[in-house]
Design an enzyme around this catalytic site. Structure first.
Site, PDB file in Angstrom:
ATOM      1  N   GLU A   1       0.790  -1.177  -0.037  1.00  0.00           N
ATOM      2  CA  GLU A   1      -0.167   0.025   0.094  1.00  0.00           C
ATOM      3  C   GLU A   1       0.982   1.126   0.036  1.00  0.00           C
ATOM      4  OE1 GLU A   1      -2.918  -0.240   2.871  1.00  0.00           O
ATOM      5  OE2 GLU A   1      -3.764  -2.175   2.472  1.00  0.00           O
TER       6      GLU A   1
ATOM      7  N   HIS B   1      -9.405   9.278   4.218  1.00  0.00           N
ATOM      8  CA  HIS B   1      -8.878   8.112   3.359  1.00  0.00           C
ATOM      9  C   HIS B   1      -9.345   8.715   2.016  1.00  0.00           C
ATOM     10  CE1 HIS B   1      -8.726   4.393   1.150  1.00  0.00           C
ATOM     11  NE2 HIS B   1      -8.195   3.825   2.358  1.00  0.00           N
TER      12      HIS B   1
ATOM     13  N   ARG C   1      -1.391   8.832   2.211  1.00  0.00           N
ATOM     14  CA  ARG C   1      -2.802   9.324   2.009  1.00  0.00           C
ATOM     15  C   ARG C   1      -3.083  10.720   1.973  1.00  0.00           C
ATOM     16  NH1 ARG C   1      -5.560   4.517   6.134  1.00  0.00           N
ATOM     17  NH2 ARG C   1      -5.284   2.951   4.575  1.00  0.00           N
TER      18      ARG C   1
ATOM     19  N   HIS D   1     -11.343   8.924   8.191  1.00  0.00           N
ATOM     20  CA  HIS D   1     -11.074   7.826   8.300  1.00  0.00           C
ATOM     21  C   HIS D   1     -10.455   7.329   9.480  1.00  0.00           C
ATOM     22  CE1 HIS D   1     -10.329   3.535   6.940  1.00  0.00           C
ATOM     23  NE2 HIS D   1      -8.955   3.779   7.054  1.00  0.00           N
TER      24      HIS D   1
ATOM     25  N   ARG E   1      -0.743   8.475   9.571  1.00  0.00           N
ATOM     26  CA  ARG E   1      -0.590   7.100   9.874  1.00  0.00           C
ATOM     27  C   ARG E   1      -0.096   6.389   8.439  1.00  0.00           C
ATOM     28  NH1 ARG E   1      -4.125   2.343   9.081  1.00  0.00           N
ATOM     29  NH2 ARG E   1      -5.637   3.823   8.228  1.00  0.00           N
TER      30      ARG E   1
END
Length: 519
Positions: free
Chosen positions: A113, A230, A276, A337, A372
């Site tokens: 990811e 997100h 992100r 998110h 994160r």
């Protein structure tokens, strides 16, 4: 009023709470208190997977480095080292409990990811990793006789005296009566606060309860301005903001604007695999440029059988809304998110309040910093859920349970609670989400303050009223911290101060005061 006692109380039943309860049960009686049903929470809906070093092509240092880089200078290096070093042990333990992760022959089917340097994400049933972990832990908990599961019990407040916690006041939603539970230690594992925003991937239970009750008990809260949005949640009228996992981009998914043009490479060299916060802002700016409310996720160039098998839940959910993701582009836009901030803890989940611990998304361990790293949250939950329980066992080994009086005679119930609930979510999404500035933040601050003027110092008589109080509290803390941080850092973006902040300092709230401090 009914009063009960347990050696340990665990508030919340996601991955962190369930793992903590299992550890605690070896040393005394445990009650898992949850306002919904056991296992309901963000863990259940986590799709992407678990980032963990289990491959011969990976090592602890690489995972550590990727996490530090994603955190944009605000990670606690010791916390990150603890996570990546102990993570493999805790995941192997989950597997020994019966967790089944997807395999490629005799090896884990690793994927990648955004912001990971190697393939290290393990997953279960394609895109149902959180569900598999919750299933495993629930089965393990069900086999333990000294764990009581108290569903439909809403925690109103912590019972404290002289900076020590003695238990909790709850509303039993089954009979709508207040109850008190006393214990030697309380572990907060209540999850995040996505429901402070109108658009979120979080379930309805994510209303910031643990952060709010900890704040009212004078716990220190930290990094409350850092909320992760997100990039890709389903964007359809009359449909929830269903999460479209970051793994879709990790497996080759492309983002296009409404003209069909690929655009992420215009904002960052890693394009769709940028961190992100960058992808979310790229989408936001592209929507402004094209005057659209969404962009498009494209998987049509990938093998259709691979897509169906890799993302079965996403495929079936989108199909239920009339979209075949193997043949059609999917409308997506960002949604709230994950909370990087929360109740400040040490490496063992200890807070500044004696015998109060926090783990999972409600906690700010320092692992995530300002942003994160994808798929670190499930790992954090299981690692620090176990560690916080171990600390509670050691710290209270020679302690007794004491009953402390708690006044509950000053009640409040608002008739227009549903409207106020919707109003603050709308205001937070519009004014304090992906893009922030002084003018919009002050609007949210004024609204939240006015709302709390009618709620503070009073005991809610219903769960909805209590959740409104908690949402208003967390919204105010986030907005005040965001106003204080004049510049951009990680997931925090100010368009009136667009310069990047290089310094590594934190904003904290302490002593139950809405006055942010630099620390």
């Amino acid at each position: 009023m009914e009063k009960s006692s347990y050696d340990y109380l665990v508030l919340g039943s996601g991955v962190a709470g369930l793992r903590a309860a299992l550890e605690l049960s070896r040393h005394g009686s445990v009650a898992i208190i949850t306002k919904s049903i056991l296992g309901e929470g963000s863990t259940e809906y986590a799709q992407g997977g678990v980032a963990v070093v289990l491959s011969d092509d990976d090592d602890i240092f690489l995972h550590y480095e990727d996490t530090i880089n994603a955190g944009d200078g605000l990670c606690d290096k010791n916390a990150v080292l603890t996570l990546v070093e102990e993570g493999p042990k805790y995941i192997r333990e989950l597997i020994s409990y019966g967790a089944k992760f997807d395999m490629h022959g005799e090896h884990f089917d690793f994927t990648r990811e955004a912001a990971h340097s190697v393939n290290r994400i393990i997953h279960a049933r394609g895109d149902a990793t959180g569900h598999e972990i919750v299933r495993t832990l629930k089965e393990a908990v069900s086999k333990v006789t000294n764990i009581d599961k108290l569903d439909n019990h809403f925690v109103v407040d912590l019972i404290t005296k002289d900076n020590k916690v003695y238990g909790v006041l709850v509303i039993n939603e089954i009979n709508n009566k207040p109850e008190i539970y006393y214990s030697k230690a309380v572990i907060l594992a209540t999850g995040g606060a996505g429901r402070i925003f109108k658009r979120t991937t979080n379930p309805e239970v994510a209303t910031g309860d643990g952060m709010a009750i900890a704040f009212r008990a004078n716990a220190v809260l930290k990094d409350m301005e850092f909320y992760q949005f997100h990039p890709t949640a389903l964007h359809l009228e009359n449909a929830p903001a269903f999460l479209l996992s970051e793994s879709m981009r990790g497996e080759g998914g492309i983002l296009r604007n409404i003209k069909g043009e690929r655009f992420c490479q215009n904002y960052h060299p890693k394009a769709e695999l940028a961190p992100r916060d960058i992808v979310s802002r790229s989408i936001f700016f592209e929507m402004l440029k094209t005057e659209s409310d969404y962009v498009l996720m494209d998987l049509t160039h990938l093998d259709s059988d691979f897509v169906k098998n890799r993302f079965p839940k996403i495929y079936s959910t989108c199909l239920s809304y009339g979209i075949d993701i193997t043949k059609e582009l999917v409308p997506v836009s960002p949604a709230a998110h994950y909370y990087m901030g929360g109740v400040a803890t040490d490496l063992w989940g200890r807070t500044n309040i004696e015998n109060l611990y926090a783990c999972g998304e409600v906690a700010c361990t320092g692992v995530h910093g300002a942003n994160r790293l994808a798929s670190n949250s499930l790992l954090e939950g299981v690692v620090f859920g176990g560690r916080s329980a171990k600390a509670a066992i050691i710290d209270t080994k020679n302690s007794n349970i004491y009953e402390i009086d708690f006044p509950i005679d000053n009640h409040i119930d608002l008739k227009d609670v549903d409207k106020l609930y919707d109003d603050i979510q709308e205001i937070m999404w519009k004014n304090a989400s992906i893009i922030r500035n002084e003018k919009t933040l002050k609007i949210t601050i004024d609204f939240a303050k006015e709302l709390l003027d009618n709620l503070n110092g009073k005991i809610p008589v219903s769960r909805k009223c209590g959740e409104l109080k908690n949402i208003a509290t967390v919204s105010l803390l986030l907005s005040l911290a965001a106003l204080e941080r004049k510049g951009c850092k990680g997931a925090h973006y100010r368009d009136d101060y667009p310069q990047k902040i290089e310094e590594s300092w934190h904003i904290i709230f302490k002593d139950g005061k809405f006055s942010p401090l630099i620390g």
